[in-house]
Design a protein around this motif. Structure first.
Motif, PDB file in Angstrom:
ATOM      1  N   ALA A 114       3.192  -2.872  -8.951  1.00  0.00           N
ATOM      2  CA  ALA A 114       3.900  -1.807  -9.669  1.00  0.00           C
ATOM      3  C   ALA A 114       2.965  -1.116 -10.651  1.00  0.00           C
ATOM      4  N   ILE A 115       2.087  -1.910 -11.275  1.00  0.00           N
ATOM      5  CA  ILE A 115       1.122  -1.305 -12.219  1.00  0.00           C
ATOM      6  C   ILE A 115       0.134  -0.418 -11.452  1.00  0.00           C
ATOM      7  N   ALA A 116      -0.280  -0.882 -10.293  1.00  0.00           N
ATOM      8  CA  ALA A 116      -1.171  -0.053  -9.461  1.00  0.00           C
ATOM      9  C   ALA A 116      -0.494   1.262  -9.120  1.00  0.00           C
ATOM     10  N   LEU A 121       0.831  -1.206   0.000  1.00  0.00           N
ATOM     11  CA  LEU A 121       0.000   0.000   0.000  1.00  0.00           C
ATOM     12  C   LEU A 121       0.869   1.261   0.000  1.00  0.00           C
ATOM     13  N   GLN A 122       1.900   1.248   0.841  1.00  0.00           N
ATOM     14  CA  GLN A 122       2.779   2.424   0.919  1.00  0.00           C
ATOM     15  C   GLN A 122       3.525   2.639  -0.393  1.00  0.00           C
ATOM     16  N   ASN A 123       3.878   1.534  -1.045  1.00  0.00           N
ATOM     17  CA  ASN A 123       4.521   1.651  -2.350  1.00  0.00           C
ATOM     18  C   ASN A 123       3.595   2.321  -3.358  1.00  0.00           C
ATOM     19  N   VAL A 124       2.336   1.931  -3.309  1.00  0.00           N
ATOM     20  CA  VAL A 124       1.388   2.510  -4.255  1.00  0.00           C
ATOM     21  C   VAL A 124       1.119   3.976  -3.910  1.00  0.00           C
ATOM     22  N   GLU A 125       1.218   4.295  -2.625  1.00  0.00           N
ATOM     23  CA  GLU A 125       0.983   5.685  -2.202  1.00  0.00           C
ATOM     24  C   GLU A 125       2.130   6.620  -2.602  1.00  0.00           C
ATOM     25  N   LEU A 126       3.298   6.027  -2.890  1.00  0.00           N
ATOM     26  CA  LEU A 126       4.510   6.817  -3.079  1.00  0.00           C
ATOM     27  C   LEU A 126       4.360   8.004  -4.041  1.00  0.00           C
ATOM     28  N   PRO A 127       3.802   7.799  -5.259  1.00  0.00           N
ATOM     29  CA  PRO A 127       3.694   8.955  -6.167  1.00  0.00           C
ATOM     30  C   PRO A 127       2.838  10.073  -5.578  1.00  0.00           C
ATOM     31  N   MET A 128       1.819   9.688  -4.804  1.00  0.00           N
ATOM     32  CA  MET A 128       0.912  10.708  -4.272  1.00  0.00           C
ATOM     33  C   MET A 128       1.572  11.511  -3.155  1.00  0.00           C
ATOM     34  N   ILE A 129       2.573  10.902  -2.489  1.00  0.00           N
ATOM     35  CA  ILE A 129       3.316  11.654  -1.479  1.00  0.00           C
ATOM     36  C   ILE A 129       3.983  12.845  -2.129  1.00  0.00           C
ATOM     37  N   TYR A 130       4.521  12.597  -3.330  1.00  0.00           N
ATOM     38  CA  TYR A 130       5.236  13.684  -4.004  1.00  0.00           C
ATOM     39  C   TYR A 130       4.303  14.639  -4.723  1.00  0.00           C
ATOM     40  N   SER A 131       3.001  14.296  -4.817  1.00  0.00           N
ATOM     41  CA  SER A 131       2.080  15.302  -5.340  1.00  0.00           C
ATOM     42  C   SER A 131       1.277  15.949  -4.222  1.00  0.00           C
ATOM     43  N   LEU A 159      -5.796   2.163  -2.355  1.00  0.00           N
ATOM     44  CA  LEU A 159      -6.610   0.943  -2.245  1.00  0.00           C
ATOM     45  C   LEU A 159      -7.406   0.721  -3.519  1.00  0.00           C
ATOM     46  N   GLY A 160      -7.951   1.816  -4.087  1.00  0.00           N
ATOM     47  CA  GLY A 160      -8.701   1.734  -5.332  1.00  0.00           C
ATOM     48  C   GLY A 160      -7.839   1.174  -6.454  1.00  0.00           C
ATOM     49  N   ALA A 161      -6.583   1.695  -6.539  1.00  0.00           N
ATOM     50  CA  ALA A 161      -5.678   1.229  -7.591  1.00  0.00           C
ATOM     51  C   ALA A 161      -5.339  -0.241  -7.394  1.00  0.00           C
ATOM     52  N   LEU A 162      -5.181  -0.667  -6.130  1.00  0.00           N
ATOM     53  CA  LEU A 162      -4.883  -2.073  -5.857  1.00  0.00           C
ATOM     54  C   LEU A 162      -6.069  -2.956  -6.217  1.00  0.00           C
ATOM     55  N   GLN A 163      -7.277  -2.439  -5.974  1.00  0.00           N
ATOM     56  CA  GLN A 163      -8.479  -3.187  -6.369  1.00  0.00           C
ATOM     57  C   GLN A 163      -8.524  -3.372  -7.878  1.00  0.00           C
ATOM     58  N   ILE A 196      -0.772  14.834  -1.715  1.00  0.00           N
ATOM     59  CA  ILE A 196      -2.171  14.484  -1.484  1.00  0.00           C
ATOM     60  C   ILE A 196      -2.329  14.071  -0.027  1.00  0.00           C
ATOM     61  N   ALA A 197      -3.443  14.473   0.566  1.00  0.00           N
ATOM     62  CA  ALA A 197      -3.659  14.224   1.986  1.00  0.00           C
ATOM     63  C   ALA A 197      -3.697  12.720   2.280  1.00  0.00           C
ATOM     64  N   THR A 198      -3.289  12.369   3.474  1.00  0.00           N
ATOM     65  CA  THR A 198      -3.117  10.966   3.853  1.00  0.00           C
ATOM     66  C   THR A 198      -4.358  10.121   3.591  1.00  0.00           C
ATOM     67  N   ARG A 199      -5.503  10.638   4.018  1.00  0.00           N
ATOM     68  CA  ARG A 199      -6.737   9.849   3.899  1.00  0.00           C
ATOM     69  C   ARG A 199      -7.058   9.541   2.439  1.00  0.00           C
ATOM     70  N   GLN A 200      -6.970  10.606   1.630  1.00  0.00           N
ATOM     71  CA  GLN A 200      -7.277  10.463   0.202  1.00  0.00           C
ATOM     72  C   GLN A 200      -6.259   9.543  -0.467  1.00  0.00           C
ATOM     73  N   ARG A 201      -5.011   9.686  -0.026  1.00  0.00           N
ATOM     74  CA  ARG A 201      -3.940   8.863  -0.569  1.00  0.00           C
ATOM     75  C   ARG A 201      -4.252   7.392  -0.341  1.00  0.00           C
ATOM     76  N   HIS A 202      -4.678   7.133   0.864  1.00  0.00           N
ATOM     77  CA  HIS A 202      -5.022   5.789   1.278  1.00  0.00           C
ATOM     78  C   HIS A 202      -6.119   5.204   0.407  1.00  0.00           C
ATOM     79  N   GLN A 203      -7.189   5.987   0.259  1.00  0.00           N
ATOM     80  CA  GLN A 203      -8.338   5.514  -0.518  1.00  0.00           C
ATOM     81  C   GLN A 203      -7.956   5.251  -1.964  1.00  0.00           C
ATOM     82  N   ARG A 204      -7.209   6.198  -2.544  1.00  0.00           N
ATOM     83  CA  ARG A 204      -6.862   6.053  -3.951  1.00  0.00           C
ATOM     84  C   ARG A 204      -5.928   4.878  -4.162  1.00  0.00           C
TER      85      ARG A 204
END
Lengths: 242, 488
Positions: free
Chosen positions: A153-155, A103-113, A125-129, A115-123
């Motif tokens: 990695a694709i997520a 999950l944290q790996n998928v969140e990585l790009p959003m850290i650099y843009s 998870l969505g990408a992993l789904q 995006i707030a933690t909660r939204q990052r989390h949701q997005r």
């Protein structure tokens, strides 16, 4: 207007006084929603082309327009921002950070843009789904199989909703069966409207894309465009059917 | 599903600067995991910082303790406002006038009272080399002085029991005296020895064989540190005494050894004070002219009008030089230009204390600085090793959009984090170190840990973390993403 427009792009390296033309006067258009493969043997310049298309590198000569903006003279900071927002990468060796969870790996790009933690989390998870990996979100990459790692990695590549996805030998480190599943995933993403560029040395893998560009010695050697012949997709072998 | 941005929109304008919004907590979390993943390595890395910070704090605590002890002693002897006028051998060019030198007399006192407005209080002193006897014991006091009652203020004395002799006692030259607890301890025994506080008011004390009535006694003077230690010991003794009632309180330090500030307190306790006139009438043949041993003219003769010294208190320390000049002018007149006196101020002492403190700070700071530097080099070393282990990670981060500044901040935060952790550990260690030092060498000056020292030391550790992280951070941030991704 095309999503990506390359005009007379050259990349020249100097090695001990010797001039190496990794890319030599390449012009290329990629349209929104296209599924393209760039094919060529190693050393042909296909990786250089992908790096320049993916804003990891700047050309020596020529112009690139990405999503309406000329980027050949962009600063490293601007290139980083473009990579972050408009481009997703999928690599041969997955390139997940081993100390972070999936999950944290998928969140990585959003850290650099930013995006707030909660939204990052949701997005994330969505990408992993979207790649059927939501149940592995808390795992470490090392606890996943190769195919699962590549899906993670694709997520990650999808999570910032990029304009274009580059996949560099995405099946190169997978067995053929898993590789086919990954290719099927790309085909599905393409049907959903994603713009995908597949870089490979393997003609069989390149065969899944409607449009193929072959690079040899830094030049475009051959273009196959089934879309011009009215074929939207190449005839898919039975095993690749989703 | 994707909102197509208009081509006119410049990405640089729509994309906020990514590094400005980097999640600091996430970065700190990464740093924490990195540190925890290499526990032993991190501990070794921090060791330099821990040593640096704790030695900085311990050093400053020790120096602070000494400073406080020295300042206390300085105040106990009357502070900076005190000026002492003592007899002095004549300067070489005036030697031939020795016969005409009058010495310090009561005339000087009256002249100063009349003409030296910068002088606040004057107390003439006659110093008698005295052996006190009472209760079948003898004691050679450190100081037996004939003074005016005003001496109480000048010498920072207070009366704890009885009264000070007054002007009338002085006028009538009565045989009364006020003693310090040191004298009492020697003749009647200290409270710790006897088990109760003896106040020998009304008792007869023989000074060089002549009887005096004790009318007052000073309190027991001691340093803060000494008082605290004694109180603590008494409490413990009280706790124990429930089981063992025979135990008495621990002895006061008589401070006989010439050790640091305690000597000043011993001097202050081992005294006998009597009226000036009494001393003059009874002992004029035996007066000590301290610092004036070279001359024998008139010494010990009956009718010698000379005093041992003058104690002066000036109005303000800021005008010390001015005040001294004024006193000098007056005394030069009364002494007819013969310079048979000199001044002694506490300024020199205070200056010595300050110089000592300064030097101790400087050398201690240097040592602590070196260990902090070594600690910083250790951190830099580890950070460099860490980034070469993580070249690929940096490449990955860059490929997903980390800007140069993001990587720079990440490495810097990790470095500062290690340094801060080391700094905090150093602060804890310093407390233990200070305890260890004071148990090793129980000086009279307990180390004092100040909040300022703690925060300065911690601040330095953070600074070291920043400085040590700069170079590795720049190195990491400048990595080419393509080469970093290829790195095996």
């Amino acid at each position: 207007m095309a999503l990506v427009e390359l005009r007379s792009v050259s990349k020249i390296y100097h090695l001990g006084g010797e001039e190496i033309r990794a890319l030599d006067d390449v012009s290329l258009d990629i349209h929104e929603g296209e599924f393209i493969s760039i094919i060529g043997p190693s050393g042909s310049g296909k990786s250089t082309l992908m790096h320049i298309l993916g804003c990891l590198d700047s050309p020596t000569h020529g112009t690139i327009q990405l999503d309406g903006r000329m980027i050949q003279d962009a600063s490293t900071r601007e290139l980083a921002a473009i990579r972050n927002r408009k481009i997703g990468f999928v690599f041969q060796f997955f390139n997940l950070l081993p100390k972070l969870s999936v999950l944290q790996n998928v969140e990585l790009p959003m850290i650099y843009s930013g995006i707030a933690t909660r939204q990052r989390h949701q997005r994330a998870l969505g990408a992993l789904q979207a790649v059927d990996l939501a149940n592995r979100a808390k795992h470490r990459p090392s606890q996943l199989s190769g195919g699962q790692q590549q899906r993670a990695a694709i997520a990650r590549a999808l999570v910032n909703d990029p304009r274009i996805i580059f996949a560099d030998e995405p099946t190169g480190n997978l067995d053929s069966h898993t590789g086919e599943a990954i290719l099927a995933l790309f085909r599905r993403l393409s049907r959903e409207g994603r713009t995908i560029v597949l870089v490979t040395h393997d003609p069989e893998i390149a065969a899944v894309t409607p449009r193929r560009i072959e690079i040899r010695d830094g030049k475009i050697a051959e273009k196959v465009d089934l879309t011009l012949a009215g074929l939207d997709r190449p005839p898919a072998p039975a095993v690749l059917a989703p | 599903m994707r909102s197509a941005p208009t081509p006119a929109q410049a990405p640089a304008a729509t994309v906020p600067l990514a590094h400005g919004s980097i999640d600091l907590w996430m970065t700190v979390g990464v740093g924490l995991r990195e540190t925890w993943a290499h526990k032993f390595r991190s501990l070794l890395t921090m060791l330099g910082i821990i040593l640096g910070v704790s030695s900085l704090v311990a050093m400053s605590a020790l120096v602070k303790g000494m400073e406080v002890g020295a300042k206390e002693a300085l105040i106990a002897v009357g502070g900076l406002q005190k000026v002492r006028v003592e007899p002095q051998e004549l300067p070489v060019e005036q030697r031939h006038l020795q016969e005409q030198a009058v010495g310090i007399t009561i005339n000087d006192v009256y002249a100063l009272q009349a003409s030296a407005p910068l002088v606040k209080r004057i107390s003439p002193e006659i110093r008698i080399p005295a052996t006190a006897s009472a209760n079948g014991k003898n004691f050679r006091t450190f100081m037996c002085l004939g003074v005016w009652p005003v001496a109480l203020e000048l010498t920072e004395h207070v009366i704890a029991h009885g009264r000070m002799f007054n002007e009338l006692d002085d006028e009538m030259a009565r045989s009364v005296c006020v003693i310090g607890t040191g004298t009492r301890n020697e003749l009647w025994g200290s409270p710790e020895e006897v088990g109760r506080e003896i106040v020998p008011l009304g008792e007869t004390l023989y000074v060089n064989g002549l009887p005096f009535t004790i009318v007052g006694m000073f309190p027991h003077y001691e340093s803060e540190q000494e008082r605290k230690a004694r109180e603590l010991a008494r409490q413990q003794a009280a706790l124990q005494s429930t089981n063992a009632p025979a135990a008495t309180g621990p002895a006061r330090d008589r401070g006989r050894g010439r050790r640091g500030s305690n000597f000043a307190f011993w001097i202050k306790n081992a005294t006998i004070y009597m009226p000036l006139n009494t001393a003059y009438m009874k002992f004029r043949s035996g007066i000590t002219y301290s610092g004036f041993r070279g001359s024998s003219s008139g010494e010990g003769n009956i009718g010698d009008p000379r005093l041992s010294s003058l104690e002066l208190k000036i109005h303000s320390v800021d005008r010390l030089a001015e005040s001294l000049q004024q006193i000098r002018n007056v005394l030069m007149t009364t002494h007819r230009g013969i310079e048979d006196f000199s001044f002694r101020t506490q300024e020199e002492w205070a200056e010595n204390i300050n110089a000592f403190i300064r030097n101790a700070r400087r050398s201690g700071g240097l040592i602590a600085g070196i260990s902090l530097l070594v600690g910083g080099i250790g951190i830099m070393n580890i950070m460099l090793a860490s980034i070469s282990e993580r070249v690929r990670e940096i490449g990955i981060r860059k490929s997903v959009g980390a800007a140069t500044a993001d990587i720079f901040i990440q490495i810097l935060v990790e470095s500062v984090f290690i340094a801060m952790l080391g700094g905090l550990a150093g602060l804890l260690t310093s407390v233990a170190l200070v305890r260890l030092i004071s148990s090793f060498s129980p000086t009279e000056n307990a180390p004092i840990i100040t909040v300022l020292a703690l925060s300065v030391a911690f601040g330095f550790s953070v600074l070291v973390g920043v400085l040590a992280g700069l170079f590795p951070a720049v190195k990491a941030a400048r990595l080419n993403p393509i080469q970093a991704l290829r790195y095996e």
